[in-house]
Design a protein around this motif. Structure first.
Motif, PDB file in Angstrom:
ATOM      1  N   ALA A 120     -14.683   9.184   6.592  1.00 50.08           N
ATOM      2  CA  ALA A 120     -13.748   9.467   5.505  1.00 50.08           C
ATOM      3  C   ALA A 120     -12.570  10.283   6.016  1.00 50.08           C
ATOM      4  N   GLU A 121     -12.840  11.296   6.805  1.00 54.47           N
ATOM      5  CA  GLU A 121     -11.771  12.134   7.354  1.00 54.47           C
ATOM      6  C   GLU A 121     -10.871  11.336   8.288  1.00 54.47           C
ATOM      7  N   ARG A 122     -11.484  10.452   9.078  1.00 57.22           N
ATOM      8  CA  ARG A 122     -10.706   9.596   9.982  1.00 57.22           C
ATOM      9  C   ARG A 122      -9.809   8.660   9.179  1.00 57.22           C
ATOM     10  N   ALA A 123     -10.355   8.069   8.114  1.00 55.28           N
ATOM     11  CA  ALA A 123      -9.577   7.170   7.263  1.00 55.28           C
ATOM     12  C   ALA A 123      -8.436   7.920   6.579  1.00 55.28           C
ATOM     13  N   LEU A 124      -8.720   9.104   6.057  1.00 56.72           N
ATOM     14  CA  LEU A 124      -7.686   9.891   5.380  1.00 56.72           C
ATOM     15  C   LEU A 124      -6.554  10.261   6.334  1.00 56.72           C
ATOM     16  N   ALA A 125      -6.894  10.692   7.535  1.00 62.82           N
ATOM     17  CA  ALA A 125      -5.867  11.056   8.514  1.00 62.82           C
ATOM     18  C   ALA A 125      -5.005   9.852   8.865  1.00 62.82           C
ATOM     19  N   LEU A 126      -5.643   8.716   9.066  1.00 56.52           N
ATOM     20  CA  LEU A 126      -4.906   7.496   9.400  1.00 56.52           C
ATOM     21  C   LEU A 126      -4.001   7.072   8.254  1.00 56.52           C
ATOM     22  N   LEU A 127      -4.546   7.061   7.051  1.00 60.60           N
ATOM     23  CA  LEU A 127      -3.771   6.638   5.883  1.00 60.60           C
ATOM     24  C   LEU A 127      -2.587   7.563   5.624  1.00 60.60           C
ATOM     25  N   ARG A 128      -2.811   8.849   5.743  1.00 60.61           N
ATOM     26  CA  ARG A 128      -1.736   9.815   5.473  1.00 60.61           C
ATOM     27  C   ARG A 128      -0.626   9.768   6.501  1.00 60.61           C
ATOM     28  N   SER A 129      -0.902   9.163   7.647  1.00 59.40           N
ATOM     29  CA  SER A 129       0.131   9.049   8.679  1.00 59.40           C
ATOM     30  C   SER A 129       0.740   7.648   8.752  1.00 59.40           C
ATOM     31  N   THR A 130       0.351   6.777   7.835  1.00 59.28           N
ATOM     32  CA  THR A 130       0.827   5.394   7.834  1.00 59.28           C
ATOM     33  C   THR A 130       1.900   5.202   6.770  1.00 59.28           C
ATOM     34  N   GLU A 131       3.027   4.630   7.176  1.00 60.64           N
ATOM     35  CA  GLU A 131       4.122   4.375   6.236  1.00 60.64           C
ATOM     36  C   GLU A 131       3.648   3.434   5.133  1.00 60.64           C
ATOM     37  N   MET A 173     -11.911  -1.259   6.541  1.00 62.70           N
ATOM     38  CA  MET A 173     -11.341  -2.359   5.760  1.00 62.70           C
ATOM     39  C   MET A 173     -10.710  -1.845   4.471  1.00 62.70           C
ATOM     40  N   LEU A 174      -9.602  -2.490   4.076  1.00 57.54           N
ATOM     41  CA  LEU A 174      -8.880  -2.173   2.842  1.00 57.54           C
ATOM     42  C   LEU A 174      -9.185  -3.257   1.814  1.00 57.54           C
ATOM     43  N   TYR A 175      -9.617  -2.845   0.616  1.00 58.11           N
ATOM     44  CA  TYR A 175      -9.935  -3.782  -0.457  1.00 58.11           C
ATOM     45  C   TYR A 175      -9.136  -3.425  -1.713  1.00 58.11           C
ATOM     46  N   PRO A 176      -8.650  -4.429  -2.441  1.00 51.92           N
ATOM     47  CA  PRO A 176      -7.944  -4.128  -3.694  1.00 51.92           C
ATOM     48  C   PRO A 176      -8.890  -3.513  -4.719  1.00 51.92           C
ATOM     49  N   ARG A 177      -8.411  -2.550  -5.446  1.00 51.73           N
ATOM     50  CA  ARG A 177      -9.218  -1.934  -6.511  1.00 51.73           C
ATOM     51  C   ARG A 177      -9.305  -2.881  -7.712  1.00 51.73           C
ATOM     52  N   HIS A 178      -8.245  -3.660  -7.960  1.00 57.46           N
ATOM     53  CA  HIS A 178      -8.194  -4.595  -9.091  1.00 57.46           C
ATOM     54  C   HIS A 178      -7.757  -5.976  -8.574  1.00 57.46           C
ATOM     55  N   PRO A 179      -8.660  -6.721  -7.938  1.00 54.66           N
ATOM     56  CA  PRO A 179      -8.294  -8.021  -7.364  1.00 54.66           C
ATOM     57  C   PRO A 179      -7.695  -8.961  -8.410  1.00 54.66           C
ATOM     58  N   SER A 218      -0.069  -5.047   4.259  1.00 46.77           N
ATOM     59  CA  SER A 218      -0.341  -5.658   5.565  1.00 46.77           C
ATOM     60  C   SER A 218      -0.383  -4.611   6.667  1.00 46.77           C
ATOM     61  N   ALA A 219       0.583  -3.692   6.667  1.00 54.62           N
ATOM     62  CA  ALA A 219       0.650  -2.667   7.704  1.00 54.62           C
ATOM     63  C   ALA A 219      -0.547  -1.721   7.619  1.00 54.62           C
ATOM     64  N   VAL A 220      -0.892  -1.309   6.413  1.00 54.00           N
ATOM     65  CA  VAL A 220      -2.015  -0.390   6.212  1.00 54.00           C
ATOM     66  C   VAL A 220      -3.323  -1.086   6.570  1.00 54.00           C
ATOM     67  N   SER A 221      -3.486  -2.314   6.129  1.00 54.76           N
ATOM     68  CA  SER A 221      -4.692  -3.077   6.419  1.00 54.76           C
ATOM     69  C   SER A 221      -4.874  -3.257   7.929  1.00 54.76           C
ATOM     70  N   ARG A 222      -3.795  -3.565   8.622  1.00 59.44           N
ATOM     71  CA  ARG A 222      -3.839  -3.762  10.076  1.00 59.44           C
ATOM     72  C   ARG A 222      -4.254  -2.460  10.780  1.00 59.44           C
ATOM     73  N   ALA A 223      -3.666  -1.328  10.370  1.00 57.51           N
ATOM     74  CA  ALA A 223      -3.999  -0.036  10.981  1.00 57.51           C
ATOM     75  C   ALA A 223      -5.468   0.311  10.755  1.00 57.51           C
ATOM     76  N   LEU A 224      -5.961   0.087   9.541  1.00 55.66           N
ATOM     77  CA  LEU A 224      -7.361   0.375   9.241  1.00 55.66           C
ATOM     78  C   LEU A 224      -8.299  -0.540  10.022  1.00 55.66           C
ATOM     79  N   LYS A 225      -7.947  -1.813  10.112  1.00 64.15           N
ATOM     80  CA  LYS A 225      -8.794  -2.776  10.826  1.00 64.15           C
ATOM     81  C   LYS A 225      -8.932  -2.385  12.299  1.00 64.15           C
ATOM     82  N   GLU A 226      -7.837  -1.911  12.892  1.00 65.50           N
ATOM     83  CA  GLU A 226      -7.876  -1.465  14.293  1.00 65.50           C
ATOM     84  C   GLU A 226      -8.817  -0.271  14.456  1.00 65.50           C
TER      85      GLU A 226
END
Length: 80
Positions: A61-72, A34-40, A22-30
């Motif tokens: 991709a770089e923006r997503a990686l930076a955001l993801l790597r800084s998200t708990e 979008m975050l999608y399950p690899r194995h729904p 939920s936290a990661v999805s919310r950060a990405l959406k902002e």
């Protein structure tokens, strides 16, 4: 092009990773991503922590990686 994401599982269960999802999805959406399950629908605890983030270009991709790597809750994020 997409970014592969593995979330941490606090107690080793799929349910344990839902708060992180939920936290990661919310950060990405902002950020307009979008975050999608690899194995729904999986019941496998390992597969339940694997996600993907579609990106249009290297800059996104770089923006997503930076955001993801800084998200708990993110254990791993890489371009795939």
């Amino acid at each position: 092009m997409e970014v592969s994401v593995q979330l941490k599982a606090a107690d080793g269960s799929i349910a344990g990773s839902l708060g992180y999802e939920s936290a990661v999805s919310r950060a990405l959406k902002e950020a307009g991503l979008m975050l999608y399950p690899r194995h729904p629908g999986t019941q496998d605890s390992r597969q339940g922590t694997l996600f993907r983030v579609p990106v249009d270009d290297q800059e996104s991709a770089e923006r997503a990686l930076a955001l993801l790597r800084s998200t708990e809750g993110v254990e791993r994020a890489e371009l795939s």
